[in-house]
Design a protein around this motif. Structure first.
Motif, short mmCIF file in Angstrom:
data_model
loop_
_atom_site.label_atom_id
_atom_site.label_comp_id
_atom_site.label_asym_id
_atom_site.label_seq_id
_atom_site.Cartn_x
_atom_site.Cartn_y
_atom_site.Cartn_z
N VAL A 3 61.68 8.56 1.46
CA VAL A 3 62.03 7.96 0.17
C VAL A 3 62.73 9.01 -0.70
N ARG A 4 62.16 10.20 -0.77
CA ARG A 4 62.77 11.27 -1.56
C ARG A 4 64.19 11.56 -1.08
N LEU A 5 64.35 11.65 0.23
CA LEU A 5 65.66 11.93 0.82
C LEU A 5 66.64 10.78 0.57
N LYS A 45 64.77 4.67 -6.80
CA LYS A 45 63.33 4.44 -6.88
C LYS A 45 62.93 4.28 -8.34
N GLY A 94 57.12 9.06 2.61
CA GLY A 94 57.25 9.61 1.27
C GLY A 94 58.43 10.57 1.22
N GLU A 95 58.57 11.39 2.24
CA GLU A 95 59.70 12.31 2.33
C GLU A 95 61.00 11.55 2.54
N GLU A 147 53.08 9.96 4.82
CA GLU A 147 53.66 11.20 4.31
C GLU A 147 55.14 11.32 4.73
N TRP A 161 57.87 0.47 -1.89
CA TRP A 161 58.17 1.43 -0.83
C TRP A 161 57.20 1.32 0.34
N ALA A 179 65.04 7.46 6.31
CA ALA A 179 65.71 7.10 5.05
C ALA A 179 66.75 6.03 5.31
N ASP A 233 57.16 2.45 -8.00
CA ASP A 233 56.90 2.42 -6.56
C ASP A 233 57.87 1.51 -5.81
N VAL A 255 66.65 8.68 -1.92
CA VAL A 255 67.05 8.73 -3.33
C VAL A 255 68.07 9.84 -3.54
N GLU A 256 67.79 10.99 -2.94
CA GLU A 256 68.70 12.14 -3.06
C GLU A 256 70.08 11.80 -2.50
#
Length: 158
Positions: free
Chosen positions: A46-48, A57, A43-44, A40, A18, A3, A60, A50-51
């Protein structure tokens, strides 16, 4: 860590697709394959990211947290793998359309896609590229940001 590495790419290239950002990180690490496990993991990441508010995001694309308007960028010097039209964010396409219409003092609607693609540094305009630009042109017309004056599109006044 991924991240944070993505955030470094976003800080330089925002907005960036991304997958393009992930490939930059992978390439920088000397890894050749961008397989499903790596995808994969990103993808995690990216989620982290953003969090943790490292980036935002939108669809895409990853944006710097403070960026509102994307710059319109010439991609002609990028390596072929990065010079894909699907890596151009919709907001940048819309902004490029407005720039092209303003600079031309009126342009035929069917000429907009090739003018926009040239602005982005693409020498050859494919049917897919044109088909990607046209809905944005039409939306700007519907929204009243562009108007048809005779046979040419112009910027709406005001």
């Amino acid at each position: 860590q991924l991240a944070d590495l993505l955030a470094q790419v976003v800080n330089v290239e925002s907005p960036v697709h991304w997958v393009a950002a992930a490939k930059r990180v992978v390439s920088g690490a000397g890894i050749q394959r961008f397989g499903s496990r790596i995808k994969e993991a990103f993808g995690e990441a990216v989620r982290l990211g953003v969090e943790r508010r490292l980036f935002v995001k939108r669809d895409d694309f990853l944006w710097g947290p403070a960026m509102q308007q994307p710059p319109v960028r010439d991609r002609s010097e990028l390596p072929a793998a990065s010079r894909k039209f699907e890596f151009v964010p919709p907001e940048e396409i819309r902004r490029a359309i407005l720039i092209v219409v303003q600079a031309s003092y009126g342009i035929a609607p069917e000429e907009v896609p090739s003018a926009v693609c040239r602005l982005f540094g693409f020498a050859r305009v494919t049917d897919d590229m044109s088909a990607s630009v046209e809905p944005h042109r039409d939306a700007l017309l519907r929204e009243g940001r562009l108007v048809l004056q005779g046979v040419n599109l112009v910027l709406a006044q005001g």
